[in-house]
Design an enzyme around this catalytic site. Structure first.
Site, PDB file in Angstrom:
ATOM      1  N   LYS A   5       0.812  -1.217   0.000  1.00  0.00           N
ATOM      2  CA  LYS A   5       0.000   0.000   0.000  1.00  0.00           C
ATOM      3  C   LYS A   5       0.847   1.269   0.000  1.00  0.00           C
ATOM      4  CE  LYS A   5      -3.901   0.018   0.127  1.00  0.00           C
ATOM      5  NZ  LYS A   5      -4.803  -0.002  -1.044  1.00  0.00           N
ATOM      6  N   HIS A  10       7.975  17.782  16.892  1.00  0.00           N
ATOM      7  CA  HIS A  10       6.784  18.021  17.703  1.00  0.00           C
ATOM      8  C   HIS A  10       6.315  16.689  18.291  1.00  0.00           C
ATOM      9  CE1 HIS A  10       6.109  22.191  16.602  1.00  0.00           C
ATOM     10  NE2 HIS A  10       6.476  21.877  15.371  1.00  0.00           N
ATOM     11  N   GLY A  44     -13.523  56.387  19.799  1.00  0.00           N
ATOM     12  CA  GLY A  44     -14.476  55.393  20.329  1.00  0.00           C
ATOM     13  C   GLY A  44     -14.572  55.397  21.829  1.00  0.00           C
ATOM     14  N   VAL A  66      -8.197  56.997  18.131  1.00  0.00           N
ATOM     15  CA  VAL A  66      -7.190  56.142  17.497  1.00  0.00           C
ATOM     16  C   VAL A  66      -6.575  56.952  16.352  1.00  0.00           C
ATOM     17  CG1 VAL A  66      -6.717  53.994  16.257  1.00  0.00           C
ATOM     18  CG2 VAL A  66      -8.497  54.027  18.002  1.00  0.00           C
ATOM     19  N   ASP A  84     -15.382  40.501  24.604  1.00  0.00           N
ATOM     20  CA  ASP A  84     -16.093  41.512  23.808  1.00  0.00           C
ATOM     21  C   ASP A  84     -15.910  41.238  22.315  1.00  0.00           C
ATOM     22  OD1 ASP A  84     -17.660  43.690  23.288  1.00  0.00           O
ATOM     23  OD2 ASP A  84     -16.149  45.202  23.817  1.00  0.00           O
ATOM     24  N   LEU A 141      -9.820  43.734  27.007  1.00  0.00           N
ATOM     25  CA  LEU A 141      -9.766  45.141  27.421  1.00  0.00           C
ATOM     26  C   LEU A 141     -10.936  45.549  28.311  1.00  0.00           C
ATOM     27  CD1 LEU A 141      -8.588  47.423  24.466  1.00  0.00           C
ATOM     28  CD2 LEU A 141      -7.365  46.640  26.477  1.00  0.00           C
TER      29      LEU A 141
HETATM   30  N1  UM4 Z   1      -5.177  49.894  12.568  1.00  0.00           N
HETATM   31  C1  UM4 Z   1      -5.971  50.578  11.686  1.00  0.00           C
HETATM   32  C2  UM4 Z   1      -7.193  51.122  12.062  1.00  0.00           C
HETATM   33  C3  UM4 Z   1      -5.559  49.741  13.857  1.00  0.00           C
HETATM   34  C4  UM4 Z   1      -6.805  50.299  14.287  1.00  0.00           C
HETATM   35  N2  UM4 Z   1      -7.599  50.955  13.378  1.00  0.00           N
HETATM   36  C5  UM4 Z   1      -8.731  51.366  14.027  1.00  0.00           C
HETATM   37  N3  UM4 Z   1      -8.678  50.981  15.300  1.00  0.00           N
HETATM   38  C6  UM4 Z   1      -7.510  50.311  15.515  1.00  0.00           C
HETATM   39  C7  UM4 Z   1      -9.855  52.143  13.411  1.00  0.00           C
HETATM   40  N4  UM4 Z   1      -4.750  49.045  14.666  1.00  0.00           N
HETATM   41  C8  UM4 Z   1     -10.534  52.988  14.479  1.00  0.00           C
HETATM   42  C9  UM4 Z   1     -11.744  53.716  13.929  1.00  0.00           C
HETATM   43  C10 UM4 Z   1     -12.726  52.809  13.324  1.00  0.00           C
HETATM   44  N5  UM4 Z   1     -12.056  51.991  12.365  1.00  0.00           N
HETATM   45  C11 UM4 Z   1     -10.875  51.227  12.788  1.00  0.00           C
HETATM   46  C12 UM4 Z   1      -7.093  49.761  16.792  1.00  0.00           C
HETATM   47  C13 UM4 Z   1      -5.907  50.152  17.375  1.00  0.00           C
HETATM   48  C14 UM4 Z   1      -5.510  49.610  18.603  1.00  0.00           C
HETATM   49  C15 UM4 Z   1      -6.311  48.673  19.249  1.00  0.00           C
HETATM   50  C16 UM4 Z   1      -7.523  48.319  18.680  1.00  0.00           C
HETATM   51  C17 UM4 Z   1      -7.914  48.874  17.451  1.00  0.00           C
HETATM   52  O1  UM4 Z   1      -9.107  48.572  16.833  1.00  0.00           O
HETATM   53  C18 UM4 Z   1     -10.137  47.857  17.432  1.00  0.00           C
HETATM   54  C19 UM4 Z   1     -11.064  47.232  16.477  1.00  0.00           C
HETATM   55  C20 UM4 Z   1     -11.490  48.383  17.313  1.00  0.00           C
HETATM   56  C21 UM4 Z   1      -5.844  48.103  20.552  1.00  0.00           C
HETATM   57  O2  UM4 Z   1      -4.999  48.662  21.186  1.00  0.00           O
HETATM   58  N6  UM4 Z   1      -6.352  46.918  20.948  1.00  0.00           N
HETATM   59  C22 UM4 Z   1      -5.982  46.139  22.032  1.00  0.00           C
HETATM   60  N7  UM4 Z   1      -6.516  44.929  22.061  1.00  0.00           N
HETATM   61  C23 UM4 Z   1      -6.218  44.056  23.052  1.00  0.00           C
HETATM   62  C24 UM4 Z   1      -5.329  44.371  24.072  1.00  0.00           C
HETATM   63  C25 UM4 Z   1      -4.752  45.632  24.048  1.00  0.00           C
HETATM   64  C26 UM4 Z   1      -5.076  46.536  23.024  1.00  0.00           C
HETATM   65  C27 UM4 Z   1      -3.777  45.986  25.130  1.00  0.00           C
HETATM   66  F1  UM4 Z   1      -2.982  44.996  25.388  1.00  0.00           F
HETATM   67  F2  UM4 Z   1      -3.016  46.974  24.796  1.00  0.00           F
HETATM   68  F3  UM4 Z   1      -4.420  46.244  26.219  1.00  0.00           F
HETATM   69  C28 UM4 Z   1     -12.569  52.087  11.130  1.00  0.00           C
HETATM   70  C29 UM4 Z   1     -13.766  53.022  11.136  1.00  0.00           C
HETATM   71  C30 UM4 Z   1     -13.784  53.565  12.517  1.00  0.00           C
HETATM   72  O3  UM4 Z   1     -12.170  51.476  10.173  1.00  0.00           O
END
Ligand code: UM4
Length: 613
Positions: free
Chosen positions: A57, A123, A362, A367, A470, A491
């Site tokens: 096989k 692994h 937000g 941001v 969330d 968060l």
């Molecule tokens: N890149 C591009 C765009 C990003 C980002 N982004 C946006 N938000 C984030 C836009 N990284 C905001 C406006 C809305 N949007 C997107 C972004 C930056 C940082 C973190 C989260 C982000 O976006 C989330 C989806 C909403 C962040 O710090 N997150 C975090 N997560 C877990 C743990 C931790 C931080 C920490 F460890 F620091 F605690 C659009 C329209 C409006 O496109």
């Protein structure tokens, strides 16, 4: 007797079980009893019994073997399993008892001792549900997490009077491994080693999961980001190999190039082999790379090669049955994010951040787009003063910074003085919810890919026993090549706003909350699964609001009376069944993310076969 007289000598014969090899990624796994025969050159397996051997096989040429080791009992829930890793495959064999298992491992190892391709790391687990059961690494090609040759102290030494020598001070995982750079890297902190794509290193010390001390071929030592390098010898170091990307992503990549003969090789999920995708006259053609009975690779029947790189080199010179000859791979994407901006770096100097325009405002604050030290593109989340418990957050964020997965936003660090800045990778195509609403009527394969990416990130968090709390489309971002990145994990625990954190609050995301969260504030990976089901619904409904016109109290009574969101119009019943299972009343009855991944894969195979090939 000459060497050739001996080549077919049967060194060992036993009946054992062979696990189906998963070459066909979507086929069901089974175990078949086979007669295994070890010769000096091959491991062969046959139908029948040792006394009455049937049809052959399959065979593995021992010269191609890279690892022979035991497999953890819990990897497949089978005892006495061992693995023979060769080329890009792994043969799993289940022995009948421990003695047989170790005899076979020893016997095959002996025959392969002189192989040049032997690996020093392997692994001990298996790659199941998108990750290794042993180290939870989600990269199938990741180098092994355990050394193959452990220089154990023999039992008798335990009884000697002399104390044993002290253990080495640092874990020396992967020490001595030779790796190649997949991308160029400009050192960030003092002690980091800068390098160019293609440079080779020896790993000296693995420091944590993400950075290691390495020496380059000029003798320079320094820290390098682990995800920028791969073990030498695998396809991963080939600039034309793109691994697990889907058919339509490959097509987009090639068409964007607009250059005749641009090509790439990717894993084909339908048959577990590989597919060559090639641009000719503005159209992408896909060819299966098949293997003949000698395990040689071929696209057209007359041109067979022992390795895929040799096949590619041949077709660069001769079309040999292809529509055109292979010319160049697509120009490479931008480098992936490193974990942190330099090894051991978490606190970021605020003066090194140049803020660009605001991209959103937000719950937690603004941001902005930004640059770190003028060169690295970043996103800067500026936390509203007094909106979160800052000390707790800073402590926990240090843990979250070590998370690294292609479908999780990469955290780089923080400026921890008020106002706190969180610095993350910049994800160019913005929020997933906005994306879904802007581009309704997406191809089903794209929607499947989105929920698949989210499930992969969540399976990673689940494996780390980390609860998101969330998860929703508004908390995901869309990156290059439509790669989705889950954000804002964990968060919500630090928010100081009862309207947001208490289930009675007006800002509490009740439409994503499982019943036990609403009733008892009981969060778990199974409450994340509930939210994931709602996210799937958002994706397949083109970004509609769940329970559209209902207010919080109406949603609660709707859910508590056992009612659930209806199937979005364009959604297949198989996908809706997964959603409904995510919304089972009892958390224990809901699937894990690992199971969701498996079910998505098997659904994609049946219903949308062309989505994955
Ligand atoms: N890149 C591009 C765009 C990003 C980002 N982004 C946006 N938000 C984030 C836009 N990284 C905001 C406006 C809305 N949007 C997107 C972004 C930056 C940082 C973190 C989260 C982000 O976006 C989330 C989806 C909403 C962040 O710090 N997150 C975090 N997560 C877990 C743990 C931790 C931080 C920490 F460890 F620091 F605690 C659009 C329209 C409006 O496109």
């Amino acid at each position: 007797m000459s060497y050739f007289d001996n080549a077919d000598k049967e060194l060992k014969v036993d009946s054992m079980f062979k696990r189906s090899q998963g070459k066909k990624k979507l086929s069901t796994i089974n175990y078949k009893e086979r007669v295994f025969v070890l010769t000096p050159k091959q491991l062969q397996y046959y139908e029948g019994t040792p006394q009455k051997r049937g049809k052959m096989k399959g065979t593995v040429d021992l010269i191609k073997v890279k690892v022979v080791e035991a497999v953890d009992d819990n990897a497949f829930d089978k005892q006495y399993c061992f693995q023979v890793v060769y080329q890009e495959y792994t043969l799993y064999i289940i022995a009948n008892n421990e003695e047989q298992q170790s005899e076979w491992i020893y016997a095959i190892q002996e025959e392969c001792r002189k192989n040049k391709t032997l690996l020093s790391y392997y692994h001990p687990g298996a790659f199941i549900g998108n990750q290794w059961t042993c180290c939870h690494n989600t990269d199938k090609q990741a180098m092994g997490c355990q050394k193959t040759f452990v220089n154990t102290v023999s039992n008798s030494q335990v009884f000697l009077d002399k104390p044993l020598p002290p253990l080495p001070p640092t874990p020396l995982e992967n020490e001595g491994l030779n790796v190649v750079a997949l991308y160029s890297f400009q050192g960030i902190e003092s002690g980091d080693l800068s390098f160019s794509k293609g440079d080779e290193f020896t790993i000296l010390i693995s420091e944590g999961e993400h950075w290691c001390l390495a020496r380059d071929r000029n003798g320079q030592k320094g820290y390098i980001p682990v995800n920028y390098v791969r073990e030498k010898g695998g396809l991963d170091t080939e600039c034309w190999y793109f691994g697990d990307i889907m058919r339509h992503v490959a097509e987009d990549k090639l068409i964007k190039e607009q250059k005749e003969g641009t090509f790439l090789v990717r894993n084909s999920s339908k048959d577990g082999l590989m597919t060559l995708s090639l641009l000719h006259a503005g159209v992408v053609k896909h060819y299966h790379i098949k293997q003949d009975e000698n395990k040689f690779y071929k696209i057209s029947p007359r041109h067979c090669f022992p390795t895929i790189p040799e096949l590619i080199e041949y077709h660069k010179l001769n079309s040999g049955g292809l529509v055109t000859r292979l010319r160049q791979p697509p120009s490479s994407d931008t480098n992936p994010p490193t974990v942190g901006l330099g090894h051991g770096k978490w606190e970021i100097d605020r003066s090194e951040i140049n803020l660009g325009h605001e991209i959103g405002n937000g719950q937690f604050g603004r941001v902005c787009k930004g640059w770190w030290r003028g060169t690295t593109e970043v996103a800067v989340k500026m936390m509203k003063p007094n909106s979160m418990s800052e000390d707790d957050f800073i402590e926990e964020a240090k843990v979250m910074q070590h998370f690294h997965h292609p479908n999780l936003v990469q955290l780089y660090g923080v400026c921890s003085q008020t106002p706190i800045y969180i610095i993350t990778e910049f994800v160019p195509n913005g929020c997933l919810l906005t994306f879904l609403r802007k581009q309704r009527s997406q191809k089903l394969s794209v929607l499947c890919e989105i929920v698949f990416h989210v499930a992969s990130a969540m399976a990673y968090l689940e494996s780390k026993n980390f609860i998101h709390r969330d998860l929703a489309a508004r908390n995901c971002l869309v990156g290059m090549n439509l790669v989705v990145k889950v954000c804002d994990f964990g968060l919500s625990r630090f928010v100081i706003d009862d309207e947001y954190t208490a289930s009675e609050g007006t800002k509490f995301p009740i439409k994503w909350a499982a019943p036990e969260v609403i009733m008892y504030n009981r969060f778990s990976s199974k409450s994340d699964i509930w939210a994931y089901g709602i996210l799937m619904w958002e994706v397949f409904s083109g970004g509609m609001s769940p329970y559209a016109s209902y207010g919080n109290p109406q949603v609660v009574s709707y859910i508590m009376s056992g009612k659930r969101l209806k199937k979005p119009e364009s959604c297949r019943s198989g996908i809706y069944t997964i959603m409904k299972d995510c919304w089972l009343e009892c958390p224990d009855h809901r699937p894990s993310f690992g199971i969701v991944i498996r079910r998505l894969k098997s659904l994609l195979g049946e219903d949308y076969a062309d989505a994955f090939d």
